[in-house]
Design an enzyme around this catalytic site. Structure first.
Site, PDB file in Angstrom:
ATOM      1  N   ALA A  12       0.924  -1.267   0.027  1.00 55.70           N
ATOM      2  CA  ALA A  12      -0.118   0.001   0.182  1.00 55.70           C
ATOM      3  C   ALA A  12       0.878   1.203  -0.007  1.00 55.70           C
ATOM      4  O   ALA A  12       0.841   2.118  -0.924  1.00 55.70           O
ATOM      5  CB  ALA A  12      -1.059  -0.079   1.084  1.00 55.70           C
ATOM      6  N   ALA A  13       1.600   1.446   1.003  1.00 53.78           N
ATOM      7  CA  ALA A  13       2.280   2.835   1.364  1.00 53.78           C
ATOM      8  C   ALA A  13       3.539   2.901  -0.019  1.00 53.78           C
ATOM      9  O   ALA A  13       3.725   3.951  -0.359  1.00 53.78           O
ATOM     10  CB  ALA A  13       2.932   2.821   2.646  1.00 53.78           C
ATOM     11  N   ARG A  23       4.773  10.617 -10.851  1.00 56.83           N
ATOM     12  CA  ARG A  23       4.041  11.528 -11.558  1.00 56.83           C
ATOM     13  C   ARG A  23       4.764  13.088 -11.439  1.00 56.83           C
ATOM     14  O   ARG A  23       4.632  13.909 -12.222  1.00 56.83           O
ATOM     15  CB  ARG A  23       2.522  11.669 -10.929  1.00 56.83           C
ATOM     16  CG  ARG A  23       1.848  10.548 -11.570  1.00 56.83           C
ATOM     17  CD  ARG A  23       0.195  10.708 -11.147  1.00 56.83           C
ATOM     18  NE  ARG A  23      -0.031  10.483  -9.836  1.00 56.83           N
ATOM     19  CZ  ARG A  23      -0.422   9.377  -9.289  1.00 56.83           C
ATOM     20  NH1 ARG A  23      -0.274   8.403 -10.203  1.00 56.83           N
ATOM     21  NH2 ARG A  23      -0.720   9.113  -8.088  1.00 56.83           N
ATOM     22  N   CYS A  44      -7.351  -4.948   2.818  1.00 58.56           N
ATOM     23  CA  CYS A  44      -8.667  -4.684   3.590  1.00 58.56           C
ATOM     24  C   CYS A  44      -9.865  -5.464   3.131  1.00 58.56           C
ATOM     25  O   CYS A  44     -10.755  -5.683   3.644  1.00 58.56           O
ATOM     26  CB  CYS A  44      -9.054  -3.007   3.555  1.00 58.56           C
ATOM     27  SG  CYS A  44      -7.575  -2.149   4.043  1.00 58.56           S
ATOM     28  N   ASP A 294       2.441   0.662   7.852  1.00 56.64           N
ATOM     29  CA  ASP A 294       2.053  -0.104   8.974  1.00 56.64           C
ATOM     30  C   ASP A 294       3.379   0.017   9.914  1.00 56.64           C
ATOM     31  O   ASP A 294       3.521  -0.496  10.868  1.00 56.64           O
ATOM     32  CB  ASP A 294       1.475  -1.421   8.682  1.00 56.64           C
ATOM     33  CG  ASP A 294       0.121  -1.365   8.651  1.00 56.64           C
ATOM     34  OD1 ASP A 294      -0.397  -0.389   8.372  1.00 56.64           O
ATOM     35  OD2 ASP A 294      -0.259  -2.691   8.295  1.00 56.64           O
ATOM     36  N   ASN A 316      -1.757   4.873   2.640  1.00 58.67           N
ATOM     37  CA  ASN A 316      -1.968   5.704   1.429  1.00 58.67           C
ATOM     38  C   ASN A 316      -1.525   7.062   1.651  1.00 58.67           C
ATOM     39  O   ASN A 316      -0.846   7.694   0.687  1.00 58.67           O
ATOM     40  CB  ASN A 316      -3.297   5.391   0.725  1.00 58.67           C
ATOM     41  CG  ASN A 316      -3.121   4.227   0.107  1.00 58.67           C
ATOM     42  OD1 ASN A 316      -2.653   3.729  -1.047  1.00 58.67           O
ATOM     43  ND2 ASN A 316      -3.860   3.105   0.853  1.00 58.67           N
ATOM     44  N   TYR A 439     -28.889  18.071   4.818  1.00 65.21           N
ATOM     45  CA  TYR A 439     -30.075  17.450   5.507  1.00 65.21           C
ATOM     46  C   TYR A 439     -31.000  17.247   4.284  1.00 65.21           C
ATOM     47  O   TYR A 439     -31.331  18.174   3.562  1.00 65.21           O
ATOM     48  CB  TYR A 439     -30.592  18.273   6.543  1.00 65.21           C
ATOM     49  CG  TYR A 439     -32.064  17.623   6.851  1.00 65.21           C
ATOM     50  CD1 TYR A 439     -32.291  16.538   7.208  1.00 65.21           C
ATOM     51  CD2 TYR A 439     -33.332  18.561   6.647  1.00 65.21           C
ATOM     52  CE1 TYR A 439     -33.627  16.020   7.417  1.00 65.21           C
ATOM     53  CE2 TYR A 439     -34.574  18.172   6.875  1.00 65.21           C
ATOM     54  CZ  TYR A 439     -34.893  16.805   7.285  1.00 65.21           C
ATOM     55  OH  TYR A 439     -36.112  16.330   7.567  1.00 65.21           O
TER      56      TYR A 439
HETATM   57  C1  FAD Z   1      -7.483  -8.919   6.851  1.00 61.57           C
HETATM   58  C2  FAD Z   1      -7.307  -7.384   6.983  1.00 61.57           C
HETATM   59  C3  FAD Z   1      -8.183  -6.451   6.869  1.00 61.57           C
HETATM   60  C4  FAD Z   1      -7.957  -4.908   6.869  1.00 61.57           C
HETATM   61  N1  FAD Z   1      -9.091  -4.208   6.895  1.00 61.57           N
HETATM   62  C5  FAD Z   1      -8.496  -2.745   6.780  1.00 61.57           C
HETATM   63  C6  FAD Z   1      -9.532  -1.737   6.804  1.00 61.57           C
HETATM   64  O1  FAD Z   1     -10.678  -2.343   6.740  1.00 61.57           O
HETATM   65  N2  FAD Z   1      -9.244  -0.586   6.752  1.00 61.57           N
HETATM   66  C7  FAD Z   1      -8.056  -0.221   7.007  1.00 61.57           C
HETATM   67  O2  FAD Z   1      -7.635   0.994   6.927  1.00 61.57           O
HETATM   68  N3  FAD Z   1      -6.911  -1.211   6.898  1.00 61.57           N
HETATM   69  C8  FAD Z   1      -7.228  -2.280   6.950  1.00 61.57           C
HETATM   70  N4  FAD Z   1      -6.318  -3.440   7.044  1.00 61.57           N
HETATM   71  C9  FAD Z   1      -4.764  -2.806   7.208  1.00 61.57           C
HETATM   72  C10 FAD Z   1      -4.345  -2.736   5.801  1.00 61.57           C
HETATM   73  O3  FAD Z   1      -4.143  -3.668   5.161  1.00 61.57           O
HETATM   74  C11 FAD Z   1      -2.770  -2.209   6.084  1.00 61.57           C
HETATM   75  O4  FAD Z   1      -2.866  -0.916   6.835  1.00 61.57           O
HETATM   76  C12 FAD Z   1      -1.968  -1.926   4.944  1.00 61.57           C
HETATM   77  O5  FAD Z   1      -1.875  -3.204   4.082  1.00 61.57           O
HETATM   78  C13 FAD Z   1      -0.726  -1.398   5.179  1.00 61.57           C
HETATM   79  O6  FAD Z   1       0.079  -1.316   3.977  1.00 61.57           O
HETATM   80  P1  FAD Z   1       1.811  -1.109   4.084  1.00 61.57           P
HETATM   81  O7  FAD Z   1       2.265  -0.734   2.881  1.00 61.57           O
HETATM   82  O8  FAD Z   1       2.124  -0.216   5.126  1.00 61.57           O
HETATM   83  O9  FAD Z   1       2.374  -2.599   4.760  1.00 61.57           O
HETATM   84  P2  FAD Z   1       1.944  -4.060   4.157  1.00 61.57           P
HETATM   85  O10 FAD Z   1       0.582  -4.075   3.339  1.00 61.57           O
HETATM   86  O11 FAD Z   1       2.271  -4.803   5.294  1.00 61.57           O
HETATM   87  O12 FAD Z   1       3.058  -4.444   2.892  1.00 61.57           O
HETATM   88  C14 FAD Z   1       4.335  -4.481   3.424  1.00 61.57           C
HETATM   89  C15 FAD Z   1       5.037  -5.310   2.331  1.00 61.57           C
HETATM   90  O13 FAD Z   1       6.375  -5.076   2.707  1.00 61.57           O
HETATM   91  C16 FAD Z   1       6.942  -6.491   2.438  1.00 61.57           C
HETATM   92  N5  FAD Z   1       8.182  -6.481   3.097  1.00 61.57           N
HETATM   93  C17 FAD Z   1       8.472  -6.468   4.303  1.00 61.57           C
HETATM   94  N6  FAD Z   1       9.731  -6.365   4.797  1.00 61.57           N
HETATM   95  C18 FAD Z   1      10.488  -6.597   3.761  1.00 61.57           C
HETATM   96  C19 FAD Z   1      11.797  -6.751   3.024  1.00 61.57           C
HETATM   97  N7  FAD Z   1      12.808  -6.605   4.278  1.00 61.57           N
HETATM   98  N8  FAD Z   1      12.198  -6.750   2.024  1.00 61.57           N
HETATM   99  C20 FAD Z   1      11.033  -6.847   1.129  1.00 61.57           C
HETATM  100  N9  FAD Z   1       9.831  -6.715   1.326  1.00 61.57           N
HETATM  101  C21 FAD Z   1       9.517  -6.545   2.568  1.00 61.57           C
HETATM  102  C22 FAD Z   1       5.958  -7.490   2.880  1.00 61.57           C
HETATM  103  O14 FAD Z   1       6.225  -8.825   2.517  1.00 61.57           O
HETATM  104  C23 FAD Z   1       4.546  -6.800   2.313  1.00 61.57           C
HETATM  105  O15 FAD Z   1       4.409  -7.483   1.227  1.00 61.57           O
HETATM  106  C24 FAD Z   1      -6.346  -4.801   7.037  1.00 61.57           C
HETATM  107  C25 FAD Z   1      -5.538  -5.643   7.034  1.00 61.57           C
HETATM  108  C26 FAD Z   1      -5.719  -6.863   6.972  1.00 61.57           C
HETATM  109  C27 FAD Z   1      -4.559  -8.113   7.093  1.00 61.57           C
END
Ligand code: FAD
Length: 575
Positions: A12-13, A23, A44, A294, A316, A439
């Site tokens: 995501a991030a 861009r 999510c 995260d 995001n 409203y």
């Molecule tokens: C079941 C579920 C439901 C959710 N529902 C919601 C919701 O409804 N609303 C909401 O706001 N949020 C929700 N979330 C949370 C949301 O998905 C996360 O906040 C979001 O995915 C975070 O994104 P990120 O890019 O920070 O990290 P992540 O999604 O954790 O991605 C990090 C990536 O980095 C990779 N990585 C880590 N270390 C390394 C390394 N050393 N080398 C290479 N790659 C690496 C990992 O493998 C992973 O692919 C939910 C999460 C889950 C699991």
């Protein structure tokens, strides 16, 4: 001048930062690295994929115009290089290189950077009990796990499931298993309530009641102590301190922790609990390394303290703000409200800011207004009650949080989102009273519920209204002898009130209908403290003002009225 940007983490991030940056700076050389093969997916959406609402996992990875976001898409459409199955194993900050390992070949390589972005996300907390490694036990760590869970269910291999953990992910997964697949599902939570540290207990209790109504067995205040195996070594049950639950599938969802080893080992500043520390520009303690999502420690806009908010929405927004800063557009990410919303069957629960319990723990002179207004005009078909609570600081009148429980529609999200904007700006109760809401009867009430809850808070703060806490009322209902001088003054329709009078007697439960109060108030005995009861609390307040005017100033209003109680369904509640 062209710059080399390396981004670790591509869900995501990471992708958000990469795309925004490309861009803004089309000439820059941007490389996304991820240890996984599946990238840029909507985590999510996982519960909705498991439930079958989302038919194929590729939908979670697709754009709104139905193109899957894979390596080819990023390279061709965005001009961003992607290296999957590539793990970053160390950072050499002096030489500005990331050491990576190609997971398929085991080969190691160096990726040089001018600026490095860490978007390494979170990892599920490992439950330290026997049996977590068994076949059939899953954490929701990534999309692969979700695919495997759904495959097992679709193949008819799952009849009983146990979810360990009553946070958002655990609850969403429990619903997914029960609702569409009909799997007998139990949920076990160590804390006394669901969504601990997110909502106050009455909201968690309403949610628990609704899950149980829909066939999910919920055991709170109960710790899973062991996951059991059958003779073939497959999972067959979960033992808690109080029972053994059958299970051919166990989902462990006991929270996530920031994935920050890379940052810590590189000597970056990391909070003791693991969050990578960043400033408002999303810059770590090394000015050439940024972080978002995260893996970072956030700042609460309410308390100003460090907090953890692992949410896709924030990942995001942080990714975008980070890219702006790198590209030379000064952008501050000021902090988080912790806005949260989730669906559970036909209900919705949401919160923003901090809970009443958290506000007390933070040392605020905290109080709350609890209301149960209609979620649209009361005369509009299909209107329903929404339970809304506003937490405030009596000393400064600042609003600290808002939470709600209502039907699965857009009513609650609109109020929570409005509240989030106001809370982030440091709004007071009066700002909430003043906020202008759109409203029309199909959407809301002429007096919007967010204004109405603020009016109640004003009345409480200024001493015009005295309320009885829900927990004190429920305790009294369990043991009326604990407060022998209390008397329930039920001002609802006789059809609603009389069954209680019959059960408890007129000395404990007096029914005087709201419309008749002005002619019958003399029936209220002297020397009793009246707990005024109606459905929403609004009529009760009016009666309190009337009684105060007569010099009977020892009454209390049950905030939110019996609408709140009816959603908790205590044993004594008469439907
Ligand atoms: C079941 C579920 C439901 C959710 N529902 C919601 C919701 O409804 N609303 C909401 O706001 N949020 C929700 N979330 C949370 C949301 O998905 C996360 O906040 C979001 O995915 C975070 O994104 P990120 O890019 O920070 O990290 P992540 O999604 O954790 O991605 C990090 C990536 O980095 C990779 N990585 C880590 N270390 C390394 C390394 N050393 N080398 C290479 N790659 C690496 C990992 O493998 C992973 O692919 C939910 C999460 C889950 C699991």
């Amino acid at each position: 001048m062209e710059k080399k940007i390396v981004i670790v983490g591509a869900v995501a991030a990471g992708p958000k930062a990469a795309c925004r940056l490309k861009r803004l700076q089309p000439d820059w050389d941007i490389t996304l690295v991820d240890q996984d093969s599946l990238i840029s997916y909507g985590g999510c959406g996982i519960p909705y994929y498991v439930s079958g609402d989302v038919s194929d996992e590729s939908e979670l990875r697709a754009t709104s115009f139905h193109v899957v976001r894979d390596e080819k898409f990023f390279q061709e459409a965005k001009g961003i290089k992607v290296q999957t199955r590539t793990r970053a194993i160390s950072i050499d900050r002096q030489r500005k290189v990331v050491q990576v390992e190609r997971l398929e070949s085991g080969q190691e390589e160096e990726l040089p950077y001018d600026k490095l972005i860490l978007a390494t996300g979170a990892k599920p907390f490992a439950l330290p009990i026997p049996g977590v490694e068994l076949d059939g036990v899953f954490t929701i760590a990534n999309l692969h796990k979700a695919i495997e869970i759904r495959k097992r269910i679709a193949q008819g291999k799952v009849s009983n499931a146990v979810v360990i953990g009553g946070g958002a992910i655990g609850i969403e997964m429990a619903e997914a298993l029960k609702d569409l697949w009909g799997v007998e599902t139990s949920l076990v939570e160590l804390e006394p309530q669901l969504l601990p540290c997110i909502v106050d207990w009455p909201f968690a209790a309403m949610l628990k009641n609704h899950l149980q109504e829909n066939g999910v067995q919920v055991f709170t205040g109960e710790s899973a102590t062991e996951i059991l195996a059958n003779a073939e070594g497959k999972v067959c049950g979960v033992k808690t301190g109080m029972r053994t639950l059958e299970a051919d599938l166990v989902i462990v969802a006991v929270g996530v922790r920031p994935r920050s080893e890379l940052a810590r080992e590189a000597g970056l500043s990391v909070a003791p609990w693991g969050g990578i520390r960043v400033n408002q520009r999303l810059q770590t303690s090394d000015p050439d390394i940024y972080a978002a999502g995260d893996c970072v420690a956030s700042t609460s806009v309410v308390t100003g303290r460090e907090t953890y908010a692992p949410l896709g929405s924030l990942a995001n927004r942080e990714g975008r703000a980070l890219a702006d800063n790198l590209a030379g557009i000064p952008t501050r990410f000021k902090g988080v409200c912790g806005s949260f919303i989730m669906k559970a069957f036909e209900r919705c629960i949401a919160t923003t800011g901090i809970s009443y319990e958290a506000a007390l723990a933070e040392g605020y002179d905290a109080d709350y207004a609890l209301t149960s207004p209609p979620d649209r005009a009361h005369f509009f078909p299909n209107q329903s009650v929404v339970i809304l609570q506003l937490v405030f600081d009596r000393r400064t009148r600042r609003v600290l949080g808002v939470q709600g429980f209502g039907m699965m529609n857009d009513s609650l999200s609109a109020r929570i989102d409005t509240a989030a904007g106001l809370i982030a700006a440091g709004a007071t109760i009066e700002d909430f009273s003043d906020v202008e809401m759109a409203y029309a009867p199909p959407f809301s009430s002429a007096i919007d519920s967010i204004n109405a809850v603020a009016y109640v808070a004003e009345n409480l703060c200024d001493g015009r209204m005295r309320q009885l806490d829900l927990d004190r009322f429920l305790a009294w209902m369990e043991d009326m002898s604990s407060q022998p001088d209390w008397l329930a003054l039920d001002i609802r329709h006789p059809l609603e009130a009389e069954p209680y009078v019959e059960r408890y007697g007129r000395e404990k439960w007096l029914a005087v209908q709201y419309e008749q109060m002005r002619e019958r108030y003399q029936e209220i005995p002297e020397g009793k403290t009246c707990i005024i009861l109606c459905n929403a609390g609004t009529r009760s307040y009016e009666v309190q003002v009337f009684l105060d005017h007569l010099g009977k100033s020892d009454s209390m209003v049950l905030g939110g009225g019996l609408n709140v109680v009816s959603r908790l369904e205590p044993d004594w509640y008469i439907k």
